[in-house]
Write a protein that holds these residues in place. Sequence first.
Motif, PDB file in Angstrom:
ATOM      1  N   GLN A 108      70.880   8.223  -3.166  1.00  0.00           N
ATOM      2  CA  GLN A 108      69.763   8.878  -2.486  1.00  0.00           C
ATOM      3  C   GLN A 108      69.529   8.256  -1.111  1.00  0.00           C
ATOM      4  O   GLN A 108      69.291   8.968  -0.133  1.00  0.00           O
ATOM      5  N   ALA A 143      72.220   9.302   1.344  1.00  0.00           N
ATOM      6  CA  ALA A 143      72.026  10.681   1.803  1.00  0.00           C
ATOM      7  C   ALA A 143      70.878  10.775   2.799  1.00  0.00           C
ATOM      8  O   ALA A 143      71.004  11.417   3.851  1.00  0.00           O
ATOM      9  N   LEU A 144      69.754  10.138   2.495  1.00  0.00           N
ATOM     10  CA  LEU A 144      68.612  10.175   3.409  1.00  0.00           C
ATOM     11  C   LEU A 144      68.900   9.400   4.686  1.00  0.00           C
ATOM     12  O   LEU A 144      68.473   9.804   5.766  1.00  0.00           O
ATOM     13  N   ASP A 174      71.771   9.154   6.082  1.00  0.00           N
ATOM     14  CA  ASP A 174      72.609  10.047   6.889  1.00  0.00           C
ATOM     15  C   ASP A 174      71.758  11.080   7.622  1.00  0.00           C
ATOM     16  O   ASP A 174      71.991  11.375   8.789  1.00  0.00           O
ATOM     17  N   GLU A 175      70.765  11.625   6.925  1.00  0.00           N
ATOM     18  CA  GLU A 175      69.873  12.612   7.551  1.00  0.00           C
ATOM     19  C   GLU A 175      69.123  12.029   8.741  1.00  0.00           C
ATOM     20  O   GLU A 175      68.826  12.732   9.705  1.00  0.00           O
ATOM     21  N   HIS A 176      68.761  10.755   8.662  1.00  0.00           N
ATOM     22  CA  HIS A 176      67.966  10.101   9.702  1.00  0.00           C
ATOM     23  C   HIS A 176      68.812   9.210  10.609  1.00  0.00           C
ATOM     24  O   HIS A 176      68.269   8.420  11.384  1.00  0.00           O
ATOM     25  N   ASP A 177      70.155   9.325  10.467  1.00  0.00           N
ATOM     26  CA  ASP A 177      71.083   8.535  11.276  1.00  0.00           C
ATOM     27  C   ASP A 177      70.826   7.036  11.108  1.00  0.00           C
ATOM     28  O   ASP A 177      70.711   6.289  12.087  1.00  0.00           O
ATOM     29  N   TYR A 223      67.791   2.063   6.457  1.00  0.00           N
ATOM     30  CA  TYR A 223      66.844   2.881   5.696  1.00  0.00           C
ATOM     31  C   TYR A 223      65.907   1.991   4.873  1.00  0.00           C
ATOM     32  O   TYR A 223      64.698   2.197   4.867  1.00  0.00           O
ATOM     33  N   ASP A 259      60.156  11.267   1.960  1.00  0.00           N
ATOM     34  CA  ASP A 259      61.201  11.839   2.805  1.00  0.00           C
ATOM     35  C   ASP A 259      61.795  13.121   2.237  1.00  0.00           C
ATOM     36  O   ASP A 259      62.394  13.893   2.981  1.00  0.00           O
ATOM     37  N   THR A 260      61.652  13.330   0.937  1.00  0.00           N
ATOM     38  CA  THR A 260      62.195  14.541   0.330  1.00  0.00           C
ATOM     39  C   THR A 260      61.134  15.597   0.060  1.00  0.00           C
ATOM     40  O   THR A 260      61.469  16.713  -0.320  1.00  0.00           O
ATOM     41  N   GLY A 295      60.595  19.024  10.828  1.00  0.00           N
ATOM     42  CA  GLY A 295      61.228  17.776  11.265  1.00  0.00           C
ATOM     43  C   GLY A 295      60.487  16.518  10.875  1.00  0.00           C
ATOM     44  O   GLY A 295      60.859  15.448  11.301  1.00  0.00           O
ATOM     45  N   CYS A 313      59.037  13.274   8.745  1.00  0.00           N
ATOM     46  CA  CYS A 313      59.553  12.326   7.760  1.00  0.00           C
ATOM     47  C   CYS A 313      58.425  11.355   7.420  1.00  0.00           C
ATOM     48  O   CYS A 313      57.327  11.470   7.944  1.00  0.00           O
TER      49      CYS A 313
END
Length: 113
Positions: free
Chosen positions: A31, A34-35, A37-40, A46, A92-93, A100, A102
Amino acid sequence: MQLGALLTRLSDETDAATALDALGDVVLLAQIQALGDEHDETPGEYVANASRRYAALASDEDWLALMTAIERAEDPGRAVIGKMLRWAIARDTAPAPVAGGCSCGSGGCDGHS
């Protein structure tokens, strides 16, 4: 280790990544990847940013739940990290109130510091 010291250590990406590995929770790791990656963000970034967001944005009820988890845990440090990460993942999900958004609270996040 005191809670303040743990939060300080988690603000370092390398220490945060080490703490994440120590949890040994592959589902949580997936998880976070993946998150991230979404937030670079790397997983370590993270975790570090999640701990900062928790410290800044968690409600009184969240802190009470955290203190209860610490009191009941065999390993309080793991309990803190797990609780903060699950809180950040839930935020975040969740459907964002504005496009946009978070869990950093900015409403239109273009990255974290």
